[in-house]
Write a protein that holds these residues in place. Structure first.
Motif, PDB file in Angstrom:
ATOM      1  N   PHE A  19       0.833  -1.203   0.000  1.00 26.24           N
ATOM      2  CA  PHE A  19       0.000   0.000   0.000  1.00 26.24           C
ATOM      3  C   PHE A  19       0.872   1.260   0.000  1.00 26.24           C
ATOM      4  CE2 PHE A  19      -3.817  -2.325   1.727  1.00 26.24           C
ATOM      5  CZ  PHE A  19      -4.631  -2.042   0.650  1.00 26.24           C
ATOM      6  N   LEU A  20       1.944   1.257   0.770  1.00 32.09           N
ATOM      7  CA  LEU A  20       2.849   2.406   0.793  1.00 32.09           C
ATOM      8  C   LEU A  20       3.534   2.598  -0.561  1.00 32.09           C
ATOM      9  CD1 LEU A  20       4.482   1.984   4.312  1.00 32.09           C
ATOM     10  CD2 LEU A  20       2.815   3.704   3.593  1.00 32.09           C
ATOM     11  N   ILE A  21       4.002   1.506  -1.151  1.00 34.24           N
ATOM     12  CA  ILE A  21       4.642   1.587  -2.466  1.00 34.24           C
ATOM     13  C   ILE A  21       3.643   2.070  -3.507  1.00 34.24           C
ATOM     14  CG2 ILE A  21       5.674   0.195  -4.317  1.00 34.24           C
ATOM     15  CD1 ILE A  21       6.921  -1.529  -2.053  1.00 34.24           C
ATOM     16  N   HIS A  22       2.439   1.530  -3.468  1.00 35.48           N
ATOM     17  CA  HIS A  22       1.387   1.917  -4.406  1.00 35.48           C
ATOM     18  C   HIS A  22       1.070   3.407  -4.275  1.00 35.48           C
ATOM     19  CE1 HIS A  22      -2.920   0.911  -6.008  1.00 35.48           C
ATOM     20  NE2 HIS A  22      -2.325   1.832  -6.726  1.00 35.48           N
ATOM     21  N   ALA A  23       0.948   3.874  -3.045  1.00 32.20           N
ATOM     22  CA  ALA A  23       0.642   5.291  -2.825  1.00 32.20           C
ATOM     23  C   ALA A  23       1.762   6.185  -3.348  1.00 32.20           C
ATOM     24  CB  ALA A  23       0.410   5.548  -1.339  1.00 32.20           C
ATOM     25  N   LEU A  24       2.997   5.817  -3.091  1.00 30.67           N
ATOM     26  CA  LEU A  24       4.130   6.616  -3.550  1.00 30.67           C
ATOM     27  C   LEU A  24       4.169   6.692  -5.081  1.00 30.67           C
ATOM     28  CD1 LEU A  24       6.704   8.182  -2.824  1.00 30.67           C
ATOM     29  CD2 LEU A  24       7.924   6.012  -2.968  1.00 30.67           C
ATOM     30  N   VAL A  25       3.998   5.560  -5.737  1.00 35.62           N
ATOM     31  CA  VAL A  25       4.007   5.537  -7.204  1.00 35.62           C
ATOM     32  C   VAL A  25       2.859   6.380  -7.746  1.00 35.62           C
ATOM     33  CG1 VAL A  25       3.630   4.040  -9.215  1.00 35.62           C
ATOM     34  CG2 VAL A  25       5.206   3.337  -7.416  1.00 35.62           C
ATOM     35  N   GLU A  26       1.679   6.236  -7.163  1.00 37.77           N
ATOM     36  CA  GLU A  26       0.530   7.010  -7.651  1.00 37.77           C
ATOM     37  C   GLU A  26       0.707   8.504  -7.428  1.00 37.77           C
ATOM     38  OE1 GLU A  26      -3.390   5.985  -6.710  1.00 37.77           O
ATOM     39  OE2 GLU A  26      -3.264   4.053  -7.711  1.00 37.77           O
ATOM     40  N   ILE A  27       1.190   8.892  -6.280  1.00 38.36           N
ATOM     41  CA  ILE A  27       1.384  10.318  -6.000  1.00 38.36           C
ATOM     42  C   ILE A  27       2.347  10.919  -7.018  1.00 38.36           C
ATOM     43  CG2 ILE A  27       2.432  11.935  -4.371  1.00 38.36           C
ATOM     44  CD1 ILE A  27       1.197  10.169  -2.133  1.00 38.36           C
ATOM     45  N   LEU A  28       3.446  10.227  -7.258  1.00 40.37           N
ATOM     46  CA  LEU A  28       4.439  10.744  -8.195  1.00 40.37           C
ATOM     47  C   LEU A  28       3.916  10.757  -9.621  1.00 40.37           C
ATOM     48  CD1 LEU A  28       7.639   9.048  -6.762  1.00 40.37           C
ATOM     49  CD2 LEU A  28       6.935  11.437  -6.532  1.00 40.37           C
ATOM     50  N   TYR A  29       3.299   9.660 -10.063  1.00 39.20           N
ATOM     51  CA  TYR A  29       2.906   9.594 -11.464  1.00 39.20           C
ATOM     52  C   TYR A  29       1.663  10.421 -11.761  1.00 39.20           C
ATOM     53  CZ  TYR A  29       3.367   7.984 -16.155  1.00 39.20           C
ATOM     54  OH  TYR A  29       3.590   7.959 -17.504  1.00 39.20           O
ATOM     55  N   ILE A  30       0.709  10.452 -10.843  1.00 38.73           N
ATOM     56  CA  ILE A  30      -0.464  11.295 -11.084  1.00 38.73           C
ATOM     57  C   ILE A  30      -0.058  12.767 -11.080  1.00 38.73           C
ATOM     58  CG2 ILE A  30      -2.657  12.080 -10.100  1.00 38.73           C
ATOM     59  CD1 ILE A  30      -3.228   9.178  -9.359  1.00 38.73           C
ATOM     60  N   GLY A  31       0.889  13.126 -10.241  1.00 37.99           N
ATOM     61  CA  GLY A  31       1.406  14.491 -10.274  1.00 37.99           C
ATOM     62  C   GLY A  31       2.013  14.826 -11.622  1.00 37.99           C
ATOM     63  N   ALA A  32       2.762  13.876 -12.176  1.00 39.19           N
ATOM     64  CA  ALA A  32       3.355  14.095 -13.500  1.00 39.19           C
ATOM     65  C   ALA A  32       2.271  14.188 -14.575  1.00 39.19           C
ATOM     66  CB  ALA A  32       4.330  12.963 -13.834  1.00 39.19           C
ATOM     67  N   LEU A  33       1.259  13.346 -14.466  1.00 32.50           N
ATOM     68  CA  LEU A  33       0.164  13.387 -15.442  1.00 32.50           C
ATOM     69  C   LEU A  33      -0.585  14.711 -15.376  1.00 32.50           C
ATOM     70  CD1 LEU A  33      -1.378   9.808 -15.179  1.00 32.50           C
ATOM     71  CD2 LEU A  33      -0.158  10.774 -17.125  1.00 32.50           C
ATOM     72  N   LEU A  34      -0.795  15.222 -14.189  1.00 33.92           N
ATOM     73  CA  LEU A  34      -1.516  16.486 -14.051  1.00 33.92           C
ATOM     74  C   LEU A  34      -0.692  17.674 -14.543  1.00 33.92           C
ATOM     75  CD1 LEU A  34      -3.253  15.971 -10.593  1.00 33.92           C
ATOM     76  CD2 LEU A  34      -4.316  15.929 -12.859  1.00 33.92           C
ATOM     77  N   ARG A  35       0.633  17.584 -14.397  1.00 35.70           N
ATOM     78  CA  ARG A  35       1.494  18.666 -14.879  1.00 35.70           C
ATOM     79  C   ARG A  35       1.571  18.700 -16.401  1.00 35.70           C
ATOM     80  NH1 ARG A  35       4.555  17.063 -10.722  1.00 35.70           N
ATOM     81  NH2 ARG A  35       5.950  15.860 -12.047  1.00 35.70           N
ATOM     82  N   ASP A  36       1.746  17.531 -17.013  1.00 43.04           N
ATOM     83  CA  ASP A  36       1.945  17.487 -18.464  1.00 43.04           C
ATOM     84  C   ASP A  36       1.401  16.162 -19.010  1.00 43.04           C
ATOM     85  OD1 ASP A  36       2.736  17.963 -21.030  1.00 43.04           O
ATOM     86  OD2 ASP A  36       4.888  17.953 -20.624  1.00 43.04           O
ATOM     87  N   PHE A  37       0.083  16.099 -19.163  1.00 42.29           N
ATOM     88  CA  PHE A  37      -0.556  14.850 -19.602  1.00 42.29           C
ATOM     89  C   PHE A  37      -0.088  14.376 -20.976  1.00 42.29           C
ATOM     90  CE2 PHE A  37      -3.905  12.169 -21.333  1.00 42.29           C
ATOM     91  CZ  PHE A  37      -4.034  11.246 -20.307  1.00 42.29           C
ATOM     92  N   PRO A  38       0.023  15.254 -21.957  1.00 40.08           N
ATOM     93  CA  PRO A  38       0.473  14.755 -23.276  1.00 40.08           C
ATOM     94  C   PRO A  38       1.857  14.096 -23.235  1.00 40.08           C
ATOM     95  CG  PRO A  38      -0.478  16.935 -23.510  1.00 40.08           C
ATOM     96  CD  PRO A  38      -0.371  16.663 -22.032  1.00 40.08           C
ATOM     97  N   ARG A  39       2.716  14.583 -22.384  1.00 36.12           N
ATOM     98  CA  ARG A  39       4.079  14.027 -22.311  1.00 36.12           C
ATOM     99  C   ARG A  39       4.113  12.704 -21.553  1.00 36.12           C
ATOM    100  NH1 ARG A  39       9.333  16.994 -19.653  1.00 36.12           N
ATOM    101  NH2 ARG A  39      10.782  15.291 -20.035  1.00 36.12           N
ATOM    102  N   TYR A  40       3.431  12.638 -20.385  1.00 36.29           N
ATOM    103  CA  TYR A  40       3.507  11.458 -19.528  1.00 36.29           C
ATOM    104  C   TYR A  40       2.343  10.493 -19.715  1.00 36.29           C
ATOM    105  CZ  TYR A  40       7.152  14.047 -17.158  1.00 36.29           C
ATOM    106  OH  TYR A  40       8.291  14.747 -16.873  1.00 36.29           O
ATOM    107  N   GLY A  41       1.348  10.861 -20.499  1.00 38.23           N
ATOM    108  CA  GLY A  41       0.175  10.022 -20.685  1.00 38.23           C
ATOM    109  C   GLY A  41       0.390   8.820 -21.585  1.00 38.23           C
ATOM    110  N   LEU A  42       1.512   8.773 -22.276  1.00 39.46           N
ATOM    111  CA  LEU A  42       1.874   7.655 -23.155  1.00 39.46           C
ATOM    112  C   LEU A  42       0.818   7.388 -24.223  1.00 39.46           C
ATOM    113  CD1 LEU A  42       3.219   5.190 -20.455  1.00 39.46           C
ATOM    114  CD2 LEU A  42       4.541   6.788 -21.834  1.00 39.46           C
ATOM    115  N   GLY A  43       0.082   8.414 -24.582  1.00 41.88           N
ATOM    116  CA  GLY A  43      -0.927   8.272 -25.624  1.00 41.88           C
ATOM    117  C   GLY A  43      -2.211   7.600 -25.165  1.00 41.88           C
ATOM    118  N   LEU A  44      -2.343   7.398 -23.856  1.00 41.59           N
ATOM    119  CA  LEU A  44      -3.529   6.744 -23.299  1.00 41.59           C
ATOM    120  C   LEU A  44      -4.502   7.794 -22.776  1.00 41.59           C
ATOM    121  CD1 LEU A  44      -1.677   3.962 -21.300  1.00 41.59           C
ATOM    122  CD2 LEU A  44      -2.769   3.730 -23.516  1.00 41.59           C
TER     123      LEU A  44
END
Length: 81
Positions: A19-44
């Motif tokens: 759960f801790l690992i999952h939360a850390l990965v989500e916090i980091l990656y969702i933050g990246a997606l919110l900052r620049d979705f076209p770049r980090y969204g991988l076309g999804l």
């Protein structure tokens, strides 16, 4: 009975750690997606990312429980056998 409680405790620990690992990965990656979705969204799309989240949650949960079970059995043998 003591061995079962020991292994069960390790399974719970494995689930908590995942759960801790999952939360850390989500916090980091969702933050990246919110900052620049076209770049980090991988076309999804966001819908695809929701599916990835659900599938990843199940996989991480099973992996955490399995790792906890394996570690419980390993350390039981090291300490008590």
């Amino acid at each position: 009975m003591k061995k079962a409680a020991y292994i069960f405790s390790f399974v719970i620990l494995g689930i908590l750690v995942q759960f801790l690992i999952h939360a850390l990965v989500e916090i980091l990656y969702i933050g990246a997606l919110l900052r620049d979705f076209p770049r980090y969204g991988l076309g999804l799309s966001w819908n695809a990312w929701v599916w990835i989240h659900h599938i990843g949650t199940v996989i991480l949960f099973i992996a955490g429980a399995a790792a906890g079970f394996w570690q419980g059995k390993y350390w039981w043998r090291k300490i008590y056998d």
